[in-house]
Enzyme design. Structure first.
Site, mmCIF file in Angstrom:
data_model
loop_
_atom_site.group_PDB
_atom_site.id
_atom_site.type_symbol
_atom_site.label_atom_id
_atom_site.label_comp_id
_atom_site.label_asym_id
_atom_site.label_seq_id
_atom_site.Cartn_x
_atom_site.Cartn_y
_atom_site.Cartn_z
ATOM 1 C CD GLU A 1 -2.971 -1.030 2.265
ATOM 2 O OE1 GLU A 1 -2.536 -1.326 3.390
ATOM 3 O OE2 GLU A 1 -4.149 -0.698 2.061
ATOM 4 C CD GLU B 1 -3.512 -5.984 3.543
ATOM 5 O OE1 GLU B 1 -3.603 -6.658 2.494
ATOM 6 O OE2 GLU B 1 -2.702 -5.052 3.670
#
Ligand code: NAD
Length: 687
Positions: free
Chosen positions: A106, A126
């Site tokens: 990210e 995730e």
């Protein structure tokens, strides 16, 4: 003051922001603080035109520090760091090597460009941890790859290698040689231009493609909450202004990270991470293995050979019987043909793997092997004979492994003059598919031979764990206590399909009776017959499986077992004849059937697992409670999102657990041995 985890240097007009938080440069609070400060410095320093964000050591950022996810998050949080990079007037280039995963990826998506070495991987795992990306992953990735692909990547936690990431447009350029130099050159080539992903439009996608990706992700992800929420977040990237979507993504992330499921998955993550790092083997360096010999080309031997070939080992397949060798070699060949036909393997890769296989009846060739894995019939006399022969041919220092499921490893090792070299490598069927690998420690097994077993497991991409030498090791011993308890319940009044359905609703991939039918009832039947003379006659014994076998109902392969399998039907069908057989067994013992509900079925099945785990820990067969979680999740279809039976037990608390085991003891009758629950409860805190 915490130690600085980020160092800033200069390469002319480009700042080099190096993240230095070994071993994986996990994105901790100190890392976030350091990157934020460096970006502020970049903005303030008029002599700088841009920056490169790079990892020190062998990787970019392997992931966030998961331990932080169970607690209040310290400032600055990752979205603020990324916002600072985007707000900065000068471009920042992410230089990727090793892994850029989770928050690390990210962060890279928050940069203006990404340059990677070919060996780098990127991904957002995730969802596999019960959360969704919380720092813009669900918003920035679709701007690069489109919504369907972003759904696929995010929901599966797929890791993309740099070359594929370049093709997908995630990576801007590959660096062949010096990554840092390539990233600096890339940063200069931007000439101060910003390339913020947030300013890009999400590529249009048709509704059918989005729906197809979403449905496939939901099925593959067992419809866990994080999967649906990740899909919703990705879809929102095309429908809402980015700041609104980012805020919503963050809110979902914050809620999910404190959910029970996320705690359970983190617990399982740490248990798995540590499973092959056994404290008792610290300091032992694994014996080197490149050439593997597999003895026995049956179901297991050929599966083990396939796993070895796919992992890059040279494999020698040995047999006593030419026809069996031929069958095994054909099975292996057909496997590779199938993988190529289905597009899972490139033809050249398959050919290279097959070229590393040698099939032979000449045992003198064993002399070349670094590791010998025996997978012949499950018969102690046969295995001892085979180990005598191995002893005669194998080179000194080769590790010698048995794939026995139930036999005494020490008795096998004693057939050789080198019991220190003998270990167990208990694979599960199909050996090239199943993740679990139990590495068995005999009383003489040398630490470096065991370490070699664990290292080979890792190379085979297995979840390897160490177990002591005892009947059934960790996994099968626990599973048989679980299955026995389920048999008690059908004797008392539950039906096989009711037990299966309750445990499947709990999350098991299959119920115990459907599993028994699939693997065949005759193996356990033969074992019970072999043990009949030594069985504790006072212990409770359920005759139902024996009666099924006597009636020729050996499971799926005979078209009938606990269920019927008529050719036209799909899957197991409830069979009234089984109900009649069970009622007859109850009548023989004077048992009146009573009703069961899901809660009782799950409670008793789980407590049977936990109690057996406590016994194994007390006996030292399992040395760490969390190994039980790793075994059950990776070898027996236990729901990962429940964190494993030890996580479940710790959640119940000692009082409830103890009362539960009292109930279990009452229900189980004579022969039930109670384990000391402190063994299961004591080890480590929940993460
Ligand atoms: P199998 O019957 O399919 O294969 C055994 C092979 O060993 C045969 O090809 C046979 O020709 C060969 N063999 C027998 N004696 C030999 C000898 N003296 N020298 C060389 N080769 C010999 O059996 P399998 O299911 O592959 O099981 C092998 C081992 O793996 C057993 O110890 C079993 O307990 C264990 N195991 C099996 C499973 C399973 O689900 N099948 C799972 C885990 C472990």
């Amino acid at each position: 003051m915490s130690e600085a985890r980020v160092h800033v240097e200069r390469d002319g007009d480009i700042a080099i922001i190096a993240i230095d938080n070994p071993p994986i440069n996990a994105g901790s609070t100190a890392v976030r603080q350091g990157v934020l400060a460096a970006v502020q410095q970049l903005e303030a320093d008029a002599t700088l035109r841009g920056a490169v964000l790079i990892g020190a050591g062998s990787t970019f950022i392997g992931g966030s520090d998961l331990r932080e996810f169970g607690q209040p998050l310290a400032e600055p949080q990752l979205p603020a760091v990324i916002a600072a990079i985007e707000a900065c007037s000068k471009p920042v280039v992410a230089a990727l090597h090793g892994a850029a995963l989770g928050g690390g990826f990210e962060l890279a998506l928050g940069c203006d460009a990404r340059v990677a070495v070919p060996g780098a991987v990127v991904g957002l795992p995730e969802v596999t941890l019960g959360i969704i990306p919380g720092a813009g992953g669900t918003q920035r990735l679709p701007r690069l790859v489109g919504i369907p692909r972003a759904i696929r990547m995010i929901c599966s936690g797929e890791r993309l290698a740099a070359v594929a990431a370049l093709e997908a447009g995630i990576v801007d350029a590959l660096a062949d040689g010096d990554l840092r130099a390539a990233a600096v050159a890339h940063a200069r080539s931007l000439a101060g231009r910003k390339q913020r992903l947030r300013e890009r439009a999400v590529p249009p996608a048709d509704a059918a493609a989005i729906d197809e990706a979403a449905q496939a992700a939901l099925v593959a992800g067992k419809r866990r909450p994080a999967v649906q929420l990740a899909i919703d977040a990705v879809i929102k990237s095309a429908r809402a202004p980015i700041d609104e979507a980012l805020a919503e993504e963050r809110a979902v992330f914050q809620r999910l990270r404190l959910s029970r499921e996320a705690f359970a998955l983190r617990h399982q993550f740490f248990a798995e991470r540590d499973s092959a790092r056994h404290p008792s083997l610290e300091g032992a360096s694994p014996r080197a293995v490149q050439r593997v010999a597999v003895i026995g080309a049956g179901t297991m031997g050929s599966g083990i050979a396939i796993a070895g070939l796919e992992a890059g080992y040279d494999v020698l397949l040995l047999e006593q019987d030419a026809a069996a060798l031929e069958r095994g070699a054909t099975r292996i060949h057909e496997h590779f043909v199938g993988r190529v036909q289905s597009g899972k393997l490139k033809a050249a890769t398959a050919a290279a793997a097959e070229a590393r296989l040698q099939a032979s009846l000449d045992w003198s060739r064993l002399a070349d092997a670094d590791l010998v894995i025996e997978a012949v019939f499950e018969d102690l006399a046969v295995k001892r004979q085979v180990f005598e022969r191995i002893d005669a041919h194998a080179r000194p220092g080769a590790a010698l492994a048995s794939n026995t499921s139930y036999l005494d490893l020490d008795a096998i090792a004693a057939a050789t003059r080198r019991p220190q070299d003998v270990i167990g490598l208990h694979f599960f069927s199909p050996a090239n598919v199943m993740k679990l690998l139990e590495v068995v420690r005999g009383k003489a097994s040398a630490p470096d031979a065991l370490a070699a077993g664990l290292a080979v497991g890792k190379k085979l991409k297995k979840m390897a764990l160490l177990t002591g030498n005892a009947f059934g090791f960790i996994g099968n011993r626990i599973y048989s206590a679980y299955r026995r308890q389920c048999e008690f319940m059908i004797e008392e009044g539950a039906t096989p399909d009711q037990v299966d359905a309750a445990l499947q609703r709990f999350g098991f991939a299959m119920g115990p009776f459907a599993v028994a039918d699939l693997s065949g009832l005759d193996i356990a039947w033969r074992m019970r017959q072999a043990q009949a003379a030594t069985r504790d006659t006072a212990a409770r014994y359920v005759h139902i499986p024996d009666r099924l076998c006597e009636a020729g109902r050996l499971g799926r392969k005979t078209g009938a077992g606990y269920y019927a399998y008529p050719p036209a039907a799909k899957g197991p069908q409830v069979d009234p004849a089984v109900q009649v057989l069970i009622e007859r067994c109850r009548a023989d013992k004077g048992i009146t059937a009573r009703p069961f509900d899901d809660a009782e079925i799950v409670r008793r099945a789980m407590l049977a697992i936990v109690n057996e785990a406590a016994l194994l820990l007390a006996e030292g067969v399992a040395e760490r409670a969390t190994d039980v979680d790793v075994a059950l999740v990776n070898g027996y279809g236990f729901p990962r999102w429940e964190g494993g039976p030890v996580f479940w037990a710790r959640e119940q608390g000692e009082a409830a657990l103890s009362a539960g085991v009292d109930e279990l003891a009452r229900c189980s009758g004579p022969g039930f041995v109670r384990g000391a629950l402190r063994h299961v409860l004591s080890e480590g805190a929940q993460t």
